[in-house]
Motif scaffolding. Sequence first.
Motif, PDB file in Angstrom:
ATOM      1  N   ASP A 160      12.797  -5.884 -10.791  1.00 31.63           N
ATOM      2  CA  ASP A 160      11.479  -5.643 -11.404  1.00 31.63           C
ATOM      3  C   ASP A 160      10.371  -5.788 -10.360  1.00 31.63           C
ATOM      4  OD1 ASP A 160      12.677  -5.161 -13.767  1.00 31.63           O
ATOM      5  OD2 ASP A 160      12.270  -7.133 -14.636  1.00 31.63           O
ATOM      6  N   LEU A 161      10.505  -6.832  -9.542  1.00 29.32           N
ATOM      7  CA  LEU A 161       9.493  -7.037  -8.502  1.00 29.32           C
ATOM      8  C   LEU A 161       9.524  -5.864  -7.510  1.00 29.32           C
ATOM      9  CD1 LEU A 161       7.606  -9.239  -6.861  1.00 29.32           C
ATOM     10  CD2 LEU A 161       9.606  -9.215  -5.378  1.00 29.32           C
ATOM     11  N   MET A 162      10.718  -5.443  -7.129  1.00 30.41           N
ATOM     12  CA  MET A 162      10.848  -4.345  -6.161  1.00 30.41           C
ATOM     13  C   MET A 162      10.185  -3.085  -6.722  1.00 30.41           C
ATOM     14  SD  MET A 162      14.785  -5.235  -5.129  1.00 30.41           S
ATOM     15  CE  MET A 162      15.186  -4.145  -3.781  1.00 30.41           C
ATOM     16  N   LYS A 163      10.373  -2.864  -8.034  1.00 30.02           N
ATOM     17  CA  LYS A 163       9.800  -1.673  -8.670  1.00 30.02           C
ATOM     18  C   LYS A 163       8.274  -1.747  -8.650  1.00 30.02           C
ATOM     19  CE  LYS A 163      10.882   1.415 -12.383  1.00 30.02           C
ATOM     20  NZ  LYS A 163      10.206   1.604 -13.610  1.00 30.02           N
ATOM     21  N   SER A 164       7.741  -2.925  -8.962  1.00 28.29           N
ATOM     22  CA  SER A 164       6.279  -2.997  -9.015  1.00 28.29           C
ATOM     23  C   SER A 164       5.671  -2.843  -7.625  1.00 28.29           C
ATOM     24  CB  SER A 164       5.808  -4.263  -9.738  1.00 28.29           C
ATOM     25  OG  SER A 164       5.977  -5.362  -8.895  1.00 28.29           O
ATOM     26  N   ILE A 165       6.366  -3.345  -6.608  1.00 27.80           N
ATOM     27  CA  ILE A 165       5.872  -3.200  -5.214  1.00 27.80           C
ATOM     28  C   ILE A 165       5.825  -1.714  -4.839  1.00 27.80           C
ATOM     29  CG2 ILE A 165       6.524  -3.587  -2.784  1.00 27.80           C
ATOM     30  CD1 ILE A 165       5.894  -6.253  -3.729  1.00 27.80           C
ATOM     31  N   VAL A 166       6.911  -0.991  -5.148  1.00 26.86           N
ATOM     32  CA  VAL A 166       6.981   0.430  -4.770  1.00 26.86           C
ATOM     33  C   VAL A 166       5.927   1.222  -5.549  1.00 26.86           C
ATOM     34  CG1 VAL A 166       8.429   2.500  -4.837  1.00 26.86           C
ATOM     35  CG2 VAL A 166       9.410   0.346  -4.107  1.00 26.86           C
ATOM     36  N   GLU A 167       5.812   0.955  -6.848  1.00 24.37           N
ATOM     37  CA  GLU A 167       4.828   1.699  -7.658  1.00 24.37           C
ATOM     38  C   GLU A 167       3.407   1.464  -7.152  1.00 24.37           C
ATOM     39  OE1 GLU A 167       7.172   2.062 -11.910  1.00 24.37           O
ATOM     40  OE2 GLU A 167       5.889   0.344 -11.544  1.00 24.37           O
ATOM     41  N   LYS A 168       3.109   0.205  -6.840  1.00 27.68           N
ATOM     42  CA  LYS A 168       1.756  -0.122  -6.343  1.00 27.68           C
ATOM     43  C   LYS A 168       1.467   0.651  -5.060  1.00 27.68           C
ATOM     44  CE  LYS A 168       0.590  -4.685  -7.213  1.00 27.68           C
ATOM     45  NZ  LYS A 168       0.718  -6.041  -6.704  1.00 27.68           N
ATOM     46  N   GLU A 169       2.432   0.656  -4.144  1.00 24.56           N
ATOM     47  CA  GLU A 169       2.239   1.322  -2.860  1.00 24.56           C
ATOM     48  C   GLU A 169       2.115   2.836  -3.040  1.00 24.56           C
ATOM     49  OE1 GLU A 169       1.505   0.094  -0.027  1.00 24.56           O
ATOM     50  OE2 GLU A 169       1.773   1.871   1.243  1.00 24.56           O
ATOM     51  N   LEU A 170       2.944   3.405  -3.933  1.00 23.48           N
ATOM     52  CA  LEU A 170       2.867   4.855  -4.181  1.00 23.48           C
ATOM     53  C   LEU A 170       1.504   5.222  -4.750  1.00 23.48           C
ATOM     54  CD1 LEU A 170       6.406   5.592  -5.569  1.00 23.48           C
ATOM     55  CD2 LEU A 170       5.250   7.000  -3.870  1.00 23.48           C
ATOM     56  N   LEU A 171       1.032   4.436  -5.709  1.00 21.34           N
ATOM     57  CA  LEU A 171      -0.271   4.733  -6.321  1.00 21.34           C
ATOM     58  C   LEU A 171      -1.384   4.608  -5.289  1.00 21.34           C
ATOM     59  CD1 LEU A 171       0.237   3.042  -9.804  1.00 21.34           C
ATOM     60  CD2 LEU A 171       0.120   5.500  -9.307  1.00 21.34           C
ATOM     61  N   LYS A 172      -1.265   3.603  -4.412  1.00 25.87           N
ATOM     62  CA  LYS A 172      -2.263   3.416  -3.348  1.00 25.87           C
ATOM     63  C   LYS A 172      -2.310   4.658  -2.449  1.00 25.87           C
ATOM     64  CE  LYS A 172      -2.168   0.134   0.066  1.00 25.87           C
ATOM     65  NZ  LYS A 172      -1.647  -1.150   0.516  1.00 25.87           N
ATOM     66  N   ARG A 173      -1.107   5.146  -2.091  1.00 26.59           N
ATOM     67  CA  ARG A 173      -1.055   6.320  -1.207  1.00 26.59           C
ATOM     68  C   ARG A 173      -1.596   7.567  -1.919  1.00 26.59           C
ATOM     69  NH1 ARG A 173       4.643   5.768   2.194  1.00 26.59           N
ATOM     70  NH2 ARG A 173       4.456   3.546   2.551  1.00 26.59           N
ATOM     71  N   GLU A 174      -1.275   7.685  -3.226  1.00 28.77           N
ATOM     72  CA  GLU A 174      -1.774   8.848  -3.979  1.00 28.77           C
ATOM     73  C   GLU A 174      -3.306   8.819  -4.040  1.00 28.77           C
ATOM     74  OE1 GLU A 174       0.188   9.464  -7.801  1.00 28.77           O
ATOM     75  OE2 GLU A 174       2.136   9.301  -6.837  1.00 28.77           O
ATOM     76  N   LYS A 175      -3.861   7.632  -4.255  1.00 24.80           N
ATOM     77  CA  LYS A 175      -5.324   7.477  -4.321  1.00 24.80           C
ATOM     78  C   LYS A 175      -5.955   7.869  -2.992  1.00 24.80           C
ATOM     79  CE  LYS A 175      -6.999   3.940  -7.428  1.00 24.80           C
ATOM     80  NZ  LYS A 175      -7.061   2.492  -7.539  1.00 24.80           N
ATOM     81  N   ARG A 176      -5.322   7.372  -1.909  1.00 23.83           N
ATOM     82  CA  ARG A 176      -5.847   7.665  -0.568  1.00 23.83           C
ATOM     83  C   ARG A 176      -5.848   9.176  -0.313  1.00 23.83           C
ATOM     84  NH1 ARG A 176      -2.151   5.570   3.601  1.00 23.83           N
ATOM     85  NH2 ARG A 176      -2.381   3.608   2.513  1.00 23.83           N
ATOM     86  N   ARG A 177      -4.749   9.833  -0.734  1.00 22.67           N
ATOM     87  CA  ARG A 177      -4.660  11.289  -0.523  1.00 22.67           C
ATOM     88  C   ARG A 177      -5.758  12.006  -1.290  1.00 22.67           C
ATOM     89  NH1 ARG A 177       1.255  10.987  -0.848  1.00 22.67           N
ATOM     90  NH2 ARG A 177       1.218  11.786  -2.974  1.00 22.67           N
ATOM     91  N   ARG A 178      -6.008  11.539  -2.533  1.00 24.88           N
ATOM     92  CA  ARG A 178      -7.056  12.181  -3.353  1.00 24.88           C
ATOM     93  C   ARG A 178      -8.416  12.011  -2.693  1.00 24.88           C
ATOM     94  NH1 ARG A 178      -4.115  10.643  -8.040  1.00 24.88           N
ATOM     95  NH2 ARG A 178      -5.302   8.720  -8.226  1.00 24.88           N
ATOM     96  N   ARG A 179      -8.658  10.791  -2.157  1.00 23.93           N
ATOM     97  CA  ARG A 179      -9.951  10.518  -1.496  1.00 23.93           C
ATOM     98  C   ARG A 179     -10.109  11.424  -0.287  1.00 23.93           C
ATOM     99  NH1 ARG A 179      -9.286   4.905  -1.785  1.00 23.93           N
ATOM    100  NH2 ARG A 179      -8.626   4.901   0.380  1.00 23.93           N
ATOM    101  N   GLU A 180      -9.012  11.583   0.486  1.00 25.60           N
ATOM    102  CA  GLU A 180      -9.082  12.375   1.720  1.00 25.60           C
ATOM    103  C   GLU A 180      -9.289  13.859   1.427  1.00 25.60           C
ATOM    104  OE1 GLU A 180      -6.400   9.340   4.403  1.00 25.60           O
ATOM    105  OE2 GLU A 180      -5.510  11.219   3.714  1.00 25.60           O
ATOM    106  N   LYS A 181      -8.804  14.299   0.251  1.00 24.53           N
ATOM    107  CA  LYS A 181      -8.919  15.701  -0.144  1.00 24.53           C
ATOM    108  C   LYS A 181     -10.375  16.064  -0.444  1.00 24.53           C
ATOM    109  CE  LYS A 181      -4.976  17.847  -2.443  1.00 24.53           C
ATOM    110  NZ  LYS A 181      -4.361  17.894  -3.774  1.00 24.53           N
ATOM    111  N   LYS A 182     -11.118  15.045  -0.970  1.00 27.70           N
ATOM    112  CA  LYS A 182     -12.495  15.331  -1.433  1.00 27.70           C
ATOM    113  C   LYS A 182     -13.412  15.722  -0.290  1.00 27.70           C
ATOM    114  CE  LYS A 182     -12.559  12.576  -5.608  1.00 27.70           C
ATOM    115  NZ  LYS A 182     -12.849  11.259  -6.110  1.00 27.70           N
TER     116      LYS A 182
END
Length: 297
Positions: free
Chosen positions: A275-297
């Motif tokens: 469960d912890l491993m899953k939450s770590i990966v999800e958090k990091e993926l969402l962080k990267r997705e957010k960063r990509r969206r910011r960079e696209k703008k």
Amino acid sequence: MTIPITPSTSLCALIGHPVSHSFSPLMHNAAFQEVNADFVYLAFDIKEEDLEKSIKAVPALGIRGLNVTIPHKVSVMKFLDELDPVAKEIGAVNTIVNENGKLKGYNTDGLGALMALQTEGINLEDKKVVMLGAGGSARAIAFYIASEAQELVILNRTESKAIELAESLKYKKEVNVKALKLNLDNLKMELNDKNIILINSTSVGMHPNENETLVTSDLLKNDMVVFDIVYNPIETRLLKEAKSAGAKAIDGVGMLVYQGAAAFELWTGKRAPADLMKSIVEKELLKREKRRRREKK
Ligand SMILES: NC(=O)c1ccc[n+]([C@@H]2O[C@H](COP(=O)([O-])OP(=O)(O)OC[C@H]3O[C@@H](n4cnc5c(N)ncnc54)[C@H](OP(=O)(O)O)[C@@H]3O)[C@@H](O)[C@H]2O)c1
């Protein structure tokens, strides 16, 4: 409490090329800390020409274990002392354990996919599974699915690879497997049944090609389970459209976590904190997705 790195700390690592975007160091280091395992995990970018030297150094350096990723999952096998029967049958290794200087290869990808389905309450018995792709991960998944499901249909862009994979599964007596070319007509025909489990094990839909999908939305129905092993982005176009059609959508994070958890348990002998491993990966993926969206703008 953070466990300090000392001379007795065991080392595990990822080898592949490239490895710079891997989630494994984050995931495994957090997991080691969580269960008080005196381990540390690094990532090594290893080119094909350095693979043999790198594997030979593992016993010499006392490295406890490795994860193996693209492009070494097949070529690494010839440098190992022993293969787990599952890895041997799949024909690829994603995990290595160093037991007193002897290197044994395992493949935990298929088990990871099966666990990802099972933890979502999906039972494969009596089900028809339609799998897109016949690459490395498809092979590992098909090995597990074929013995569990009632029927497995493999559709691949390169038809010969689908046929080869189906043939390699036929030694399992109980298996009902068929191979077809991946095109719209065959998809339509094979998805025109009830309670299908559709698995995308191709790279279609993966970043940076988030707008791509192999299945037109009219083929998705509310009695389907749609499992996309692509995890970057977490919600692929296929999964978005599956949800809109009322189907059950399962993303690739579970598979990533459970294949890692199985490797973790082989190295440490301890139960992995999935469960912890899953939450770590999800958090990091969402962080990267957010960063990509910011960079696209
Ligand atoms: N969730 C997880 O834990 C996990 C684990 C491993 C991999 N993955 C993901 O799974 C995906 C596949 O990885 P892999 O290691 O199996 O790769 P692979 O061995 O290179 O296989 C790629 C597969 O995708 C198909 N494909 C690629 N582009 C296509 C296109 N435009 N149209 C139709 N089919 C296409 C290939 O078909 P051809 O045979 O015709 O080329 C092949 O079947 C990647 O996105 C990877 O990130 C996820």
